[in-house]
Design an enzyme around this catalytic site. Structure first.
Site, mmCIF file in Angstrom:
data_model
loop_
_atom_site.group_PDB
_atom_site.id
_atom_site.type_symbol
_atom_site.label_atom_id
_atom_site.label_comp_id
_atom_site.label_asym_id
_atom_site.label_seq_id
_atom_site.Cartn_x
_atom_site.Cartn_y
_atom_site.Cartn_z
ATOM 1 C CE LYS A 9 -3.036 2.178 3.327
ATOM 2 N NZ LYS A 9 -3.892 1.968 4.488
ATOM 3 C CB SER A 25 -1.138 1.269 -16.683
ATOM 4 O OG SER A 25 -0.419 2.314 -17.306
ATOM 5 C CB THR A 57 -5.350 0.560 -13.385
ATOM 6 O OG1 THR A 57 -4.711 0.611 -14.662
ATOM 7 C CG2 THR A 57 -4.486 1.194 -12.324
ATOM 8 C CE1 TYR A 58 -0.625 -1.954 -17.737
ATOM 9 C CE2 TYR A 58 -3.019 -2.004 -17.907
ATOM 10 C CZ TYR A 58 -1.781 -1.707 -18.451
ATOM 11 O OH TYR A 58 -1.689 -1.149 -19.692
ATOM 12 N N GLY A 72 -4.877 6.582 -19.375
ATOM 13 C CA GLY A 72 -6.045 6.028 -20.039
ATOM 14 C C GLY A 72 -7.346 6.601 -19.497
ATOM 15 C CB ALA A 73 -10.792 5.254 -19.634
ATOM 16 C CB ALA A 74 -8.329 5.375 -14.742
#
Length: 122
Positions: A9, A25, A57-58, A72-74
């Site tokens: 975390k 990502s 995501t990754y 990206g979209a995030a």
């Protein structure tokens, strides 16, 4: 049987960039990757403290040690300067749980590491 546990975390990281025109990502700086134990390609949850958004995501590894970039979209779910929590998980069996210690990386407003602990506090 395996249990999905918090492996790593990064707590209260500041989002340094949001890049919409990207495949997707989260880009995390090398120093933060090393301290957290997150892996390239690992699935993570992102929790935006400022607006309550939560998405998965990754991980990809960035060049700047302190960068946290949503791609990206995030990128539509965050603003540069927002605080976030990045959570990676691992599947552990009962034997592994006996030695379970998550990596919790605490950072300041510049994503500099202030402390690393190996416990989750409530």
């Amino acid at each position: 049987m395996t249990f999905q546990m918090v492996q790593s975390k990064i707590h209260r990281a500041t989002i340094t960039d949001a890049h919409l025109d990207y495949i997707g990502s989260i880009t995390i700086g090398k120093k933060l990757i090393k301290a957290s134990g997150l892996l390239l390609g690992q699935k993570v949850d992102i929790v935006d403290i400022n607006n309550g958004e939560r998405f998965s995501t990754y991980v990809i590894i960035g060049e700047d040690d302190n960068e946290i970039k949503i791609n990206g979209a995030a990128a539509r779910k965050v603003q540069v300067g927002d605080l976030c929590i990045i959570i990676g998980y691992a599947g552990l069996d009962k034997e592994e749980l006996a030695h379970y210690k998550p990596n919790v990386v605490l950072v300041d407003e510049k994503n500099e590491i202030t402390q690393i602990v190996h416990e989750l506090k409530g």
